[in-house]
Design a protein around this motif. Structure first.
Motif, PDB file in Angstrom:
ATOM      1  N   VAL A   6       0.984  -1.203  -0.120  1.00 27.10           N
ATOM      2  CA  VAL A   6       0.048  -0.048  -0.043  1.00 27.10           C
ATOM      3  C   VAL A   6       0.780   1.169  -0.192  1.00 27.10           C
ATOM      4  O   VAL A   6       0.480   2.281  -0.686  1.00 27.10           O
ATOM      5  N   SER A   7       2.156   1.090   0.679  1.00 26.68           N
ATOM      6  CA  SER A   7       2.671   2.285   0.723  1.00 26.68           C
ATOM      7  C   SER A   7       3.616   2.628  -0.585  1.00 26.68           C
ATOM      8  O   SER A   7       3.404   3.498  -1.319  1.00 26.68           O
ATOM      9  N   VAL A   8       3.821   1.445  -1.287  1.00 28.53           N
ATOM     10  CA  VAL A   8       4.429   1.627  -2.626  1.00 28.53           C
ATOM     11  C   VAL A   8       3.236   2.326  -3.629  1.00 28.53           C
ATOM     12  O   VAL A   8       3.537   2.995  -4.500  1.00 28.53           O
ATOM     13  N   GLY A   9       2.186   1.734  -3.621  1.00 25.25           N
ATOM     14  CA  GLY A   9       1.005   2.319  -4.101  1.00 25.25           C
ATOM     15  C   GLY A   9       0.708   3.754  -3.914  1.00 25.25           C
ATOM     16  O   GLY A   9       0.526   4.564  -4.962  1.00 25.25           O
ATOM     17  N   LEU A  10       0.983   4.059  -2.822  1.00 28.25           N
ATOM     18  CA  LEU A  10       0.676   5.515  -2.476  1.00 28.25           C
ATOM     19  C   LEU A  10       1.745   6.499  -3.063  1.00 28.25           C
ATOM     20  O   LEU A  10       1.523   7.480  -3.660  1.00 28.25           O
ATOM     21  N   HIS A  11       3.010   5.801  -3.006  1.00 31.91           N
ATOM     22  CA  HIS A  11       4.123   6.468  -3.781  1.00 31.91           C
ATOM     23  C   HIS A  11       3.930   6.783  -5.283  1.00 31.91           C
ATOM     24  O   HIS A  11       4.146   7.903  -5.711  1.00 31.91           O
ATOM     25  N   LEU A  12       3.400   5.694  -5.995  1.00 32.86           N
ATOM     26  CA  LEU A  12       3.405   5.884  -7.235  1.00 32.86           C
ATOM     27  C   LEU A  12       2.136   6.772  -7.703  1.00 32.86           C
ATOM     28  O   LEU A  12       2.221   7.503  -8.797  1.00 32.86           O
ATOM     29  N   ALA A  19       3.016   7.783   1.930  1.00 38.71           N
ATOM     30  CA  ALA A  19       3.715   6.543   1.640  1.00 38.71           C
ATOM     31  C   ALA A  19       4.710   6.276   2.501  1.00 38.71           C
ATOM     32  O   ALA A  19       5.400   5.123   2.886  1.00 38.71           O
ATOM     33  N   ARG A  20       5.619   7.372   2.761  1.00 42.97           N
ATOM     34  CA  ARG A  20       6.870   7.358   3.614  1.00 42.97           C
ATOM     35  C   ARG A  20       6.324   6.618   4.911  1.00 42.97           C
ATOM     36  O   ARG A  20       7.143   5.971   5.977  1.00 42.97           O
ATOM     37  N   VAL A  21       5.223   7.131   5.525  1.00 41.11           N
ATOM     38  CA  VAL A  21       4.758   6.959   7.020  1.00 41.11           C
ATOM     39  C   VAL A  21       4.513   5.426   6.954  1.00 41.11           C
ATOM     40  O   VAL A  21       4.995   4.721   7.921  1.00 41.11           O
ATOM     41  N   LEU A  22       3.795   4.965   6.033  1.00 42.20           N
ATOM     42  CA  LEU A  22       3.656   3.537   5.846  1.00 42.20           C
ATOM     43  C   LEU A  22       4.776   2.675   5.625  1.00 42.20           C
ATOM     44  O   LEU A  22       4.959   1.582   6.200  1.00 42.20           O
ATOM     45  N   LEU A  23       5.650   3.131   4.898  1.00 42.83           N
ATOM     46  CA  LEU A  23       6.988   2.491   4.760  1.00 42.83           C
ATOM     47  C   LEU A  23       7.947   2.605   6.366  1.00 42.83           C
ATOM     48  O   LEU A  23       8.339   1.396   6.211  1.00 42.83           O
ATOM     49  N   ALA A  24       7.837   3.575   7.154  1.00 40.82           N
ATOM     50  CA  ALA A  24       8.216   3.422   8.356  1.00 40.82           C
ATOM     51  C   ALA A  24       7.785   2.195   9.268  1.00 40.82           C
ATOM     52  O   ALA A  24       8.258   1.628   9.927  1.00 40.82           O
ATOM     53  N   LEU A  67       9.602  -4.524   1.339  1.00 37.34           N
ATOM     54  CA  LEU A  67      10.343  -3.660   1.910  1.00 37.34           C
ATOM     55  C   LEU A  67      11.677  -3.168   1.005  1.00 37.34           C
ATOM     56  O   LEU A  67      11.788  -1.738   1.181  1.00 37.34           O
ATOM     57  N   GLY A  68      12.368  -4.113   0.461  1.00 36.81           N
ATOM     58  CA  GLY A  68      13.298  -3.576  -0.610  1.00 36.81           C
ATOM     59  C   GLY A  68      12.551  -2.702  -1.585  1.00 36.81           C
ATOM     60  O   GLY A  68      13.287  -1.752  -1.920  1.00 36.81           O
ATOM     61  N   ASP A  69      11.555  -3.140  -2.194  1.00 37.13           N
ATOM     62  CA  ASP A  69      11.060  -2.009  -2.979  1.00 37.13           C
ATOM     63  C   ASP A  69      10.718  -0.728  -2.567  1.00 37.13           C
ATOM     64  O   ASP A  69      11.052   0.422  -3.195  1.00 37.13           O
ATOM     65  N   GLY A  70      10.256  -0.560  -1.184  1.00 40.94           N
ATOM     66  CA  GLY A  70      10.252   0.628  -0.720  1.00 40.94           C
ATOM     67  C   GLY A  70      11.130   1.390  -0.532  1.00 40.94           C
ATOM     68  O   GLY A  70      11.270   2.624  -0.758  1.00 40.94           O
ATOM     69  N   VAL A  71      12.313   0.575  -0.064  1.00 37.48           N
ATOM     70  CA  VAL A  71      13.618   1.459   0.171  1.00 37.48           C
ATOM     71  C   VAL A  71      14.161   1.798  -1.116  1.00 37.48           C
ATOM     72  O   VAL A  71      14.621   3.083  -1.224  1.00 37.48           O
ATOM     73  N   ALA A  72      14.082   1.228  -2.260  1.00 40.34           N
ATOM     74  CA  ALA A  72      14.514   1.818  -3.239  1.00 40.34           C
ATOM     75  C   ALA A  72      13.741   2.781  -4.025  1.00 40.34           C
ATOM     76  O   ALA A  72      14.338   3.671  -4.468  1.00 40.34           O
ATOM     77  N   MET A  73      12.343   2.841  -3.739  1.00 36.00           N
ATOM     78  CA  MET A  73      11.703   3.931  -4.200  1.00 36.00           C
ATOM     79  C   MET A  73      11.827   5.305  -3.511  1.00 36.00           C
ATOM     80  O   MET A  73      11.753   6.339  -3.867  1.00 36.00           O
ATOM     81  N   ILE A  74      12.680   5.101  -2.213  1.00 38.41           N
ATOM     82  CA  ILE A  74      12.971   6.624  -1.694  1.00 38.41           C
ATOM     83  C   ILE A  74      14.632   6.688  -2.022  1.00 38.41           C
ATOM     84  O   ILE A  74      15.048   7.415  -0.976  1.00 38.41           O
ATOM     85  N   SER A  75      15.003   6.065  -3.078  1.00 40.87           N
ATOM     86  CA  SER A  75      16.312   6.349  -3.406  1.00 40.87           C
ATOM     87  C   SER A  75      17.407   5.707  -2.498  1.00 40.87           C
ATOM     88  O   SER A  75      18.447   6.424  -2.297  1.00 40.87           O
TER      89      SER A  75
END
Length: 287
Positions: A6-12, A19-24, A67-75
């Motif tokens: 869901v975090s990745v979806g919100l980022h997209l 997205a960052r809150v849910l990634l945390a 989690l790795g996908d989420g970390v990658a999306m925040i560079s």
């Protein structure tokens, strides 16, 4: 897994702070679950073998991949690369154990063999672009093909009665195809959109969307109210279908798929909020 996707979806969709809150939250939950997983060693070899031979053990692979996908999306591609290595090791150790224990009639959770495999493919293809490391696209293609073969294997053993009687994990029958479509879309981007991969992405996504419609229909025909932990296995496919549609729209040059993915994201967000509230209430009642 559910919170991460869901975090990745919100980022997209452009909701970066949400997205960052849910990634945390995803990272915090991952740490808790990692400690719990490691604690299995304290119960002895027999307990470890039992716990790691069930399909649910593969959530460690899929969760680490998400989690790795989420970390990658925040560079942070280097951190994501470390998580890819961990994901690959977990997959190598756990998948053979789970496959040996699959019975003739399996619930939706058995499709985690595909979800875990495609999680490795997705993260590898993501890093092929982000690092960049183009060679990672080839292992991703291999994992994509293996994940699709595993899907067919589980489908031949799936108890279709779960569609109307399952407690939530029946949704993984569609979610495993959604992550397969995402893996195909990511590989398509990494390999500069060759036509065979474009068509494969669109075909797999079409079947995933068909499953989405069937599963929604089954929920309407036989509502299953009340909290059940397996409802997180409903949230994950909802979010993954949205993410795969948005990514496929970009990879395949079909803009309306991006719009469809943004529309499908909101049922996933609502479902996440409802299941999270149910989890909190359940934990409070148990305490």
């Amino acid at each position: 897994m559910a919170t991460g996707v869901v975090s990745v979806g919100l980022h997209l969709a452009g909701f970066v702070w949400a997205a960052r809150v849910l990634l945390a939250v995803t990272a915090a939950l991952w740490v808790v679950l990692a400690v719990t997983f490691c604690a299995l060693f304290g119960g002895g070899v027999t307990r470890w073998r039992e716990e790691t031979s069930t399909p649910s053990a593969l959530t460690t692979v899929a969760g680490t991949g998400v989690l790795g996908d989420g970390v990658a999306m925040i560079s942070h591609p280097v951190a994501a690369a470390v998580l890819l290595g961990l994901t690959a090791v977990l997959w190598t150790v756990l998948l053979p154990r789970v496959l040996r224990q699959l019975s003739r009639r399996v619930p939706g959770a058995a499709y985690l063999v595909t979800v875990a495999t495609q999680a490795v493919a997705v993260l590898a293809a993501t890093l092929a672009v982000e690092l960049p490391a183009k060679w990672l696209a080839w292992p991703a293609v291999t994992m994509l093909a293996l994940g699709l073969l595993l899907y067919v294997l589980v489908l031949t053993r799936f108890d279709f009665g779960e569609l109307v009687g399952g407690a939530g994990d029946q949704w993984v029958v569609g979610g495993s195809l959604s992550i397969s479509a995402l893996a195909s879309a990511k590989v398509t981007l990494a390999m500069d959109a060759p036509a065979p991969l474009v068509w494969l992405t669109l075909a797999v996504l079409a079947v995933a969307l068909a499953w989405y419609a069937v599963l929604v229909g089954c929920e309407v025909l036989r509502p299953r109210r009340g909290y059940d932990g397996r409802r997180w296995s409903t949230v994950f496919p909802l979010g993954m279908t949205a993410v795969s549609a948005m990514t496929a729209g970009t990879a395949c040059g079909v803009p309306w798929l991006g719009t469809l993915g943004e529309v499908l994201l909101w049922p996933a967000v609502i479902a996440w909020a409802l299941v999270a509230a149910g989890a909190v209430r359940h934990a409070a009642a148990s305490a």
